[in-house]
Every structure is written in C-alpha cells, then in structure tokens.
Design a protein around this motif. Structure first.
Motif, PDB file in Angstrom:
ATOM      1  N   CYS A  42     -83.059  39.921-101.412  1.00 18.37           N
ATOM      2  CA  CYS A  42     -81.400  39.824-101.401  1.00 18.37           C
ATOM      3  C   CYS A  42     -81.048  38.516-100.242  1.00 18.37           C
ATOM      4  O   CYS A  42     -79.809  37.990-100.346  1.00 18.37           O
ATOM      5  CB  CYS A  42     -80.893  41.185-100.747  1.00 18.37           C
ATOM      6  N   GLY A  43     -81.872  38.416 -99.261  1.00 21.09           N
ATOM      7  CA  GLY A  43     -81.749  37.207 -98.108  1.00 21.09           C
ATOM      8  C   GLY A  43     -81.757  36.047 -99.035  1.00 21.09           C
ATOM      9  O   GLY A  43     -80.897  34.929 -98.806  1.00 21.09           O
ATOM     10  N   ARG A  44     -82.828  35.770 -99.623  1.00 16.51           N
ATOM     11  CA  ARG A  44     -82.966  34.577-100.269  1.00 16.51           C
ATOM     12  C   ARG A  44     -82.258  34.136-101.463  1.00 16.51           C
ATOM     13  O   ARG A  44     -81.675  32.946-101.622  1.00 16.51           O
ATOM     14  CB  ARG A  44     -84.441  34.313-100.748  1.00 16.51           C
ATOM     15  N   TYR A  45     -81.931  35.236-102.208  1.00 20.43           N
ATOM     16  CA  TYR A  45     -81.345  34.925-103.441  1.00 20.43           C
ATOM     17  C   TYR A  45     -79.774  35.751-103.392  1.00 20.43           C
ATOM     18  O   TYR A  45     -79.332  35.339-104.562  1.00 20.43           O
ATOM     19  CB  TYR A  45     -82.043  35.363-105.048  1.00 20.43           C
ATOM     20  N   GLY A  46     -79.319  36.425-102.663  1.00 22.12           N
ATOM     21  CA  GLY A  46     -78.258  36.933-102.757  1.00 22.12           C
ATOM     22  C   GLY A  46     -77.450  36.936-101.391  1.00 22.12           C
ATOM     23  O   GLY A  46     -76.797  37.770-101.162  1.00 22.12           O
ATOM     24  N   ALA A  47     -77.700  35.783-100.666  1.00 20.82           N
ATOM     25  CA  ALA A  47     -76.977  35.747 -99.170  1.00 20.82           C
ATOM     26  C   ALA A  47     -75.375  35.704 -99.565  1.00 20.82           C
ATOM     27  O   ALA A  47     -74.964  34.887-100.263  1.00 20.82           O
ATOM     28  CB  ALA A  47     -77.536  34.454 -98.546  1.00 20.82           C
ATOM     29  N   GLY A  48     -74.938  36.484 -98.799  1.00 17.71           N
ATOM     30  CA  GLY A  48     -73.538  36.560 -98.823  1.00 17.71           C
ATOM     31  C   GLY A  48     -72.880  37.423 -99.986  1.00 17.71           C
ATOM     32  O   GLY A  48     -71.734  37.982-100.069  1.00 17.71           O
ATOM     33  N   SER A  49     -73.771  38.150-100.410  1.00 16.76           N
ATOM     34  CA  SER A  49     -73.461  39.203-101.590  1.00 16.76           C
ATOM     35  C   SER A  49     -74.286  40.498-101.376  1.00 16.76           C
ATOM     36  O   SER A  49     -73.862  41.472-100.608  1.00 16.76           O
ATOM     37  CB  SER A  49     -73.661  38.813-102.912  1.00 16.76           C
ATOM     38  N   LEU A  50     -75.298  40.666-101.811  1.00 23.09           N
ATOM     39  CA  LEU A  50     -76.384  41.809-101.655  1.00 23.09           C
ATOM     40  C   LEU A  50     -76.719  41.919-100.107  1.00 23.09           C
ATOM     41  O   LEU A  50     -76.991  42.669 -99.454  1.00 23.09           O
ATOM     42  CB  LEU A  50     -77.697  41.884-102.645  1.00 23.09           C
ATOM     43  N   SER A  51     -76.879  40.611 -99.692  1.00 19.18           N
ATOM     44  CA  SER A  51     -77.096  40.576 -98.132  1.00 19.18           C
ATOM     45  C   SER A  51     -76.061  39.958 -97.665  1.00 19.18           C
ATOM     46  O   SER A  51     -75.756  38.821 -97.511  1.00 19.18           O
ATOM     47  CB  SER A  51     -78.316  39.407 -97.903  1.00 19.18           C
ATOM     48  N   PRO A  52     -75.236  40.849 -96.567  1.00 21.51           N
ATOM     49  CA  PRO A  52     -74.019  40.619 -96.052  1.00 21.51           C
ATOM     50  C   PRO A  52     -74.117  39.276 -95.290  1.00 21.51           C
ATOM     51  O   PRO A  52     -75.283  38.874 -94.838  1.00 21.51           O
ATOM     52  CB  PRO A  52     -73.701  42.051 -95.301  1.00 21.51           C
ATOM     53  N   GLU A  53     -73.021  38.509 -95.462  1.00 22.50           N
ATOM     54  CA  GLU A  53     -73.011  37.411 -94.511  1.00 22.50           C
ATOM     55  C   GLU A  53     -73.018  37.354 -93.205  1.00 22.50           C
ATOM     56  O   GLU A  53     -74.000  36.617 -92.285  1.00 22.50           O
ATOM     57  CB  GLU A  53     -71.890  36.443 -95.084  1.00 22.50           C
ATOM     58  N   SER A  54     -72.395  38.442 -92.486  1.00 16.97           N
ATOM     59  CA  SER A  54     -72.117  38.489 -91.041  1.00 16.97           C
ATOM     60  C   SER A  54     -73.425  39.423 -90.652  1.00 16.97           C
ATOM     61  O   SER A  54     -73.949  40.163 -91.332  1.00 16.97           O
ATOM     62  CB  SER A  54     -70.755  39.299 -90.687  1.00 16.97           C
ATOM     63  N   GLY A  55     -73.730  39.070 -89.159  1.00 19.96           N
ATOM     64  CA  GLY A  55     -74.982  39.570 -88.665  1.00 19.96           C
ATOM     65  C   GLY A  55     -74.839  40.929 -88.673  1.00 19.96           C
ATOM     66  O   GLY A  55     -75.682  41.993 -88.844  1.00 19.96           O
ATOM     67  N   GLU A  56     -73.537  41.535 -88.377  1.00 14.42           N
ATOM     68  CA  GLU A  56     -73.263  42.978 -88.063  1.00 14.42           C
ATOM     69  C   GLU A  56     -73.432  43.806 -89.267  1.00 14.42           C
ATOM     70  O   GLU A  56     -73.853  44.819 -89.255  1.00 14.42           O
ATOM     71  CB  GLU A  56     -71.700  43.206 -87.365  1.00 14.42           C
ATOM     72  N   LYS A  57     -72.724  43.018 -90.433  1.00 15.03           N
ATOM     73  CA  LYS A  57     -72.797  43.846 -91.548  1.00 15.03           C
ATOM     74  C   LYS A  57     -74.300  43.747 -92.105  1.00 15.03           C
ATOM     75  O   LYS A  57     -74.563  44.965 -92.820  1.00 15.03           O
ATOM     76  CB  LYS A  57     -71.741  43.161 -92.496  1.00 15.03           C
ATOM     77  N   ARG A  58     -75.082  42.922 -91.832  1.00 16.77           N
ATOM     78  CA  ARG A  58     -76.379  43.014 -92.586  1.00 16.77           C
ATOM     79  C   ARG A  58     -77.169  43.902 -91.530  1.00 16.77           C
ATOM     80  O   ARG A  58     -77.733  44.841 -92.283  1.00 16.77           O
ATOM     81  CB  ARG A  58     -76.920  41.707 -92.040  1.00 16.77           C
TER      82      ARG A  58
END
Length: 220
Positions: free
Chosen positions: A74-90
C-alpha cells in the motif's frame, strides 16, 4: 514482477491478495503451504526462515509477515489512497491493523480451526462458544467505531480495512452465535461490493476438513 508465495485460501494470504487486487498489480502467485507443502525447502527457507506463508518477492525484494506485506504494497503502490497521505491518518490505519492482529485474530483463527478445520465429531461446543464470545466482544469495539465512519480509517477504504476485512467474511459465515453488529454488517456489505474483495476474499472454504482440502486443491 511481483511474486506471492502462499495458497490462496490461507487466512494470512487473503489480505495480501486483496491488497494486490485493489492496487491492480500484475503478479504471479505460487501455491505453497498447507496441502501443497514447500515451506520447508532450502529455497523457501532462504526467503522466509520461519517456513510460513505468505512471502513476497517484488523485483528481488523479499518480505514476509502479512501485515508488513500489506503496508509495503500500500505504501509503495497506493500512497495517498490505501496508504493515507498524512502521518496521523497512516498511524490510525496502522493502529487498527495491529488491533486486528493482537485483539481479534488470535481468538478468530482458533475459532475457525475449531469448526472448519476440525472433524464434526471432534468439535468442542464449549470451546467454540467461548471463542465466539471472545471474537464477538472484540468486534463490538469495531462496531462502535464504525458508527462514526464508513471505513475503518475514515471515509474511504485504506490498509486499515484489509486485515480485519479479510477475516470478517468467514466470521459471518461460521455457524456460531454472534452479537448484534449493525455497523460491522453495513461495512461488510460495502466490502462485498468491491470486485477485488469478491475475487480474493469471498472464496468458499467449506464446513469440514475434507471440504477445505478439496477446495484448496481445486477438486470442487
């Protein structure tokens, strides 16, 4: 090319494959583990010394442990979607992934084995009832949380939904008593509308060991 080592019906492979499906990643999956064996070979142990599944190899990069794999993909291929963009949401998404692994999964997987992977004549109703209560009590926490948002980490599907979402389909299809979980039920229905979820999570698993084995091998 992304390679996945693990049989498709394994509980810890389901979330990895669902993530891959959501991300629409080209991949090859190898049947390893369970009735297929292969986890004790020198080649496999060189990748994963635990001799467990799943393991991935992504263009030479090897990784094991299902939650770590889901986070990586999710971080490599889904940054900003499956891996939330903000540090707090992640961090919130990560919190719920860990909650599943430490709070829900231990009793859930024991419950699943006590029913589906145990011959009917050998099942212990008292053990099954105790495990079902434990899982149900944990899921009440998620139910309360989902009253405030449609998905585990907010308004959209993220990696937070994947581990517990991969288990919830089987949970709702076990012959057990369950507490009222209206918000979890509504969330589950939203997941069922996702093509990747239907393909990689909503697969038949049978009701006893013989059926499980035949489904695993593609015999039925």
């Amino acid at each position: 090319m992304l390679e996945v080592y693990g049989r498709r019906n394994a509980s810890n492979v389901l979330p990895v494959m669902w993530a891959i499906g959501e991300l629409d990643l080209p991949h090859v999956r190898h049947d390893v583990g369970g009735s297929f064996g292969g986890v004790d070979t020198p080649a496999y142990l060189a990748m994963n010394p635990n001799g467990r599944i799943p393991t991935i190899r992504d263009n030479g990069f090897v990784l094991w442990e299902s939650n770590a794999i889901v986070r990586y993909l999710c971080g490599r291929y889904g940054a900003g979607s499956l891996s939330p963009e903000s540090g707090e949401k992640r961090a919130i998404a990560d919190q719920w992934m860990e909650w599943h692994k430490t709070t829900v999964y231990p009793a859930y997987i024991d419950l699943f084995w006590a029913i589906v992977r145990t011959e009917p004549a050998l099942r212990n109703p008292s053990t099954i009832a105790t495990l079902a209560r434990s899982v149900g009590e944990s899921l009440k926490i998620l139910d309360t949380h989902l009253a405030r948002c449609p998905y585990v980490a907010g308004d959209a599907l993220t990696m937070a939904d994947i581990p517990v979402g991969a288990a919830i389909h089987r949970y709702f299809h076990l012959e057990i008593e369950r507490p009222s979980l209206p918000n979890v039920q509504a969330w589950y229905q939203r997941l069922c509308n996702r093509p990747a979820y239907r393909e990689h999570v909503m697969i038949p698993f049978g009701s006893k060991p013989a059926e499980w084995y035949m489904l695993e091998r593609g015999i039925i």
